[in-house]
Structure formats: structure tokens, C-alpha cells
Design a protein around this motif. Structure first.
Motif, PDB file in Angstrom:
ATOM      1  N   CYS A  51       0.492  -0.509 -12.937  1.00  0.00           N
ATOM      2  CA  CYS A  51       0.556  -0.441 -11.223  1.00  0.00           C
ATOM      3  C   CYS A  51       1.611   1.096 -10.911  1.00  0.00           C
TER       4      CYS A  51
ATOM      5  N   CYS B 127      -2.742  -5.812  -7.145  1.00  0.00           N
ATOM      6  CA  CYS B 127      -1.392  -5.873  -8.338  1.00  0.00           C
ATOM      7  C   CYS B 127      -0.855  -6.984  -7.971  1.00  0.00           C
TER       8      CYS B 127
ATOM      9  N   CYS C 266       3.478  -7.127  -7.139  1.00  0.00           N
ATOM     10  CA  CYS C 266       3.079  -5.680  -5.754  1.00  0.00           C
ATOM     11  C   CYS C 266       2.486  -5.990  -4.368  1.00  0.00           C
TER      12      CYS C 266
ATOM     13  N   CYS D   7       4.447  -0.249  -8.558  1.00  0.00           N
ATOM     14  CA  CYS D   7       5.220  -0.558  -9.026  1.00  0.00           C
ATOM     15  C   CYS D   7       5.647  -1.032 -10.760  1.00  0.00           C
TER      16      CYS D   7
ATOM     17  N   TYR E  15      -0.056  -4.167  -4.418  1.00  0.00           N
ATOM     18  CA  TYR E  15      -0.838  -3.407  -4.476  1.00  0.00           C
ATOM     19  C   TYR E  15      -2.720  -2.655  -4.211  1.00  0.00           C
TER      20      TYR E  15
HETATM   21 ZN   LIG Z   1       2.306  -3.173  -8.728  1.00  0.00          ZN
END
Ligand SMILES: [Zn+2]
Length: 298
Positions: free
Chosen positions: A33, A52, A55, A36, A57
Motif C-alpha cells: 500500500c 487497502c 488504511c 500505509c 487507501y
Molecule cells: Zn494502506
């Protein structure tokens, strides 16, 4: 004669941090990712719509992945697929860049548009693919957006454009810039006819695209964390009355607070949100193409 070692790179010192270990994970099975640093199994990531798990994302999607995620299976019919950019300015390396974009995406420009059905509602859908020259808007990109909006007007069905772009394509010069006016004028005609127009801004939606059709939706939806801006951070800083701009001022979240964006929607909820917006706009004004209604038409 050159002293020993001039033409040989010294092997780099091995790092032992956990970060370097995740970078050594074999490509293809795992990915990292970018937000993170979490190592993610590619299959799991794809199952999670490329978000993700740690986090949230939102990874970038290809146009094909986005279309599959949104439309009823088999309902997408492309419009203007045969259009291809020429090289009007004989700009250095432009033909090579176009060829690379085609190889990366299997598309012949960074925007694909077509008729489709979402939650039973007939729509015209356009989706950008950032992998094609950074989603830059040249004359084919702009023409396809315009054709999508004109098709929506002709059939009086909602238009939905999923945007991603680094801006106008410099290799076509003024022809790229005039796409901003052309697409905005097409949005104006749709507005005057009362046909709904929805935009979905994904990471990144910037410059000429952000400053034209992307931010003109009746409903503007953004994905969490999407970068959105007209000019880069340093230029924006110089243009303002103060030298300090807020930390998050070019994100979807900032634009939501200031009214440019109406909704920030997690990817897993996007189809449901679009269905609700379409039902709100269309109920009582047009026929829903449910499986029963389609069977009755045959
Ligand atoms: Zn992430």
C-alpha cells in the motif's frame, strides 16, 4: 586505463528494516500500500475492490475494472471507440507515447464512453483511465466526453462521468485546451434540457479536466483521499493572498467542506449511492429497464 571499479557499481548495503523486507516480496502475488506500507495479497486486494484493508487507501482502477464494478453485466456499448489521436503539432515522441498508452491499457485513448444500465436505469457512462498518458485530455478524450453528453441529451438519460486526469494534453497544444470549452458547453446544453449529470472524481482529478466538465456535475461525488486541484501546490500558494495554505487543501475532503464536492463515497458504496441518486433523479420521469420490462419489450 580506468582504475578498477569505475564502471562497476558497488553492491548496496543491505537494509534490515521491516520496510525493506516488504519491498522484497515477490511481485505479482503481493503489493504494498503506497499510503500505509502494508503488504497486501493481490488477490485479496482485488476482492476488496482495490481498497487497502488497513488504511482504506483507494488504489487507481483501470477503466475496464471500473465499468465492470458499476454497470449491469453485458449492458455497456461503447460510443466513438474508433476515434484515435493524430499528431497535429508533430510533437517530439508523441506517437511513441500514444503507442505506449495503447499497450498499457488496450484502449486507444484515456477515456472510454458508452451506453449502459446501472440499477435498471439507462445511462451514458464515461470512464477515464489514468494509465493512458496520465489521463491527459487531448482531442479524442474531449470528443468522447462531448459525444457522451450529447448522447445523454438525445436520449434524455442521465450522464455519469468517472474522472481521472493530469490535465490537458500538452502534445496537442491549443486543441487540448479547447476541449475544456467544448465539454463545458455540452454540460450547459444538458443542464438547460434538465437532464441529470453526475461526476465521480477519483485520484487524481486535476487541471483542465477539474476546471471543466469534472466539477460541473449536478451531483459531484469523490472517492476518499482523492487529489483534486487546478494548479500545483506551489503555484496555488503564490496566487493566494497569504503564503500559507491549509495542509489538506487539494483533497476531496477539503472540497467537501467548501462545497465543490457533494459526497465522498467509499468505493464499496459507490454503486449503491449512484443507484439512489439515479432513482431520485429519474423516478416518475423515465422508465426503469428492469429484467421484466426488458422481457416485455422483446
Ligand atoms: Zn494502506
Amino acid at each position: 586505463m580506468a582504475p578498477n571499479g569505475w564502471f562497476h557499481r558497488r553492491p548496496k548495503m543491505k537494509e534490515h528494516s521491516s520496510r525493506s523486507q516488504t519491498q522484497e516480496i515477490p511481485e505479482g502475488l503481493w503489493t504494498k500500500c503506497p499510503n500505509c506500507g502494508e503488504a497486501l495479497l493481490v488477490k485479496e486486494l482485488e476482492k476488496n475492490q482495490k481498497v487497502c484493508r488497513k488504511c482504506n487507501y483507494h488504489f487507481r482502477l483501470s477503466a475496464r475494472e471500473r465499468i465492470e464494478m458499476l454497470v449491469e453485466e453485458g449492458s455497456f456499448e461503447e460510443i466513438g471507440g474508433g476515434l484515435a489521436s493524430v499528431d497535429p503539432l508533430e510533437f517530439p515522441e508523441y506517437p511513441e507515447k500514444l503507442a505506449k498508452g495503447r499497450a498499457n491499457t488496450g484502449m486507444n485513448d484515456g477515456m472510454v464512453v458508452g451506453r449502459a444500465r446501472i440499477a435498471g436505469w439507462p445511462v451514458v457512462l464515461g470512464v477515464a483511465d489514468f494509465r493512458f498518458m496520465g489521463g491527459s485530455m487531448g482531442s479524442v478524450y474531449g470528443e468522447r466526453v462531448t459525444r457522451a453528453l450529447e448522447e445523454a441529451l438525445r436520449r434524455r438519460v442521465p450522464a455519469i462521468l468517472v474522472c481521472a486526469s493530469g490535465g490537458a494534453r500538452m502534445q496537442e497544444g491549443i486543441l487540448s485546451l479547447m476541449q475544456m470549452a467544448k465539454t463545458s458547453a455540452a454540460v450547459g446544453r444538458l443542464n438547460r434540457a434538465g437532464v441529470p449529470y453526475i461526476t465521480v472524481l477519483t485520484d487524481p482529478t486535476t487541471a483542465g479536466v477539474f476546471a471543466s466538465f469534472a466539477s460541473l456535475g449536478d451531483v459531484v461525488i469523490a472517492e476518499p483521499g482523492a487529489l483534486m486541484r487546478f494548479a500545483g501546490e506551489r503555484v496555488a500558494q503564490q496566487a493566494g493572498p497569504t503564503s500559507k495554505v491549509p495542509d489538506n487543501f487539494q483533497t476531496a475532503e477539503f472540497y467537501l467542506q467548501h462545497g465543490t464536492v457533494d459526497l465522498i463515497v467509499h468505493r464499496k458504496d459507490l454503486l449503491d449511492t449512484l443507484s439512489r441518486v439515479l432513482t431520485f433523479c429519474c423516478q416518475g420521469r423515465m422508465a426503469r429497464e428492469t429484467p421484466e420490462a426488458l422481457a416485455a419489450m422483446r
